[in-house]
Design a protein around this motif. Structure first.
Motif: not given
Length: 124
Positions: A83-108
């Motif tokens: 993560m470069n050029s970080l901004k205050p709006e990047d403040t959050a808790r960041y989570y790693c997630a794993a799923g199968s192939k061919y999933i809708t990657v943007t949907t949690s």
């Protein structure tokens, strides 16, 4: 059993950089897609980035394109989020997630396994 362990969060000033890591206990067809999401207080969970273990294809949320880079180290079963050029709006808790192939990657809800998260705070 699949375990995801994030690390690398912390406090950084605006414009600074951080690299998050996500160690995966086992890489199988059920963890072919690795994603990063974040949640800020009072906000919805937001898609940040994703990568496919097998093909290396990457995906990014609009708010981080050009600033964040997702990558993987197959030898170490680890996914990184630079993560470069970080901004205050990047403040959050960041989570790693794993799923199968061919999933809708943007949907949690596409992801089966989740880590505990790591806090990133960007000061102004």
């Amino acid at each position: 059993q699949v375990r995801l362990v994030e690390s690398g969060g912390g406090l950084v000033q605006t414009g600074g950089s951080l690299t998050l890591s996500c160690a995966v206990s086992v890489v199988t067809f059920t963890t072919d897609t690795m994603g990063w999401f974040r949640r800020a207080p009072g906000k919805e969970r937001e898609f940040v980035a994703a990568i496919e273990w097998s093909a290396g294809t990457t995906y990014y949320g609009d708010s981080v394109k050009g600033r964040f880079t997702i990558s993987r180290d197959s030898a170490k079963n680890t996914v990184f989020l630079q993560m470069n050029s970080l901004k205050p709006e990047d403040t959050a808790r960041y989570y790693c997630a794993a799923g199968s192939k061919y999933i809708t990657v943007t949907t949690s809800t596409s992801y089966v396994y989740w880590g505990q998260g790591t806090q990133v705070t960007v000061s102004s």
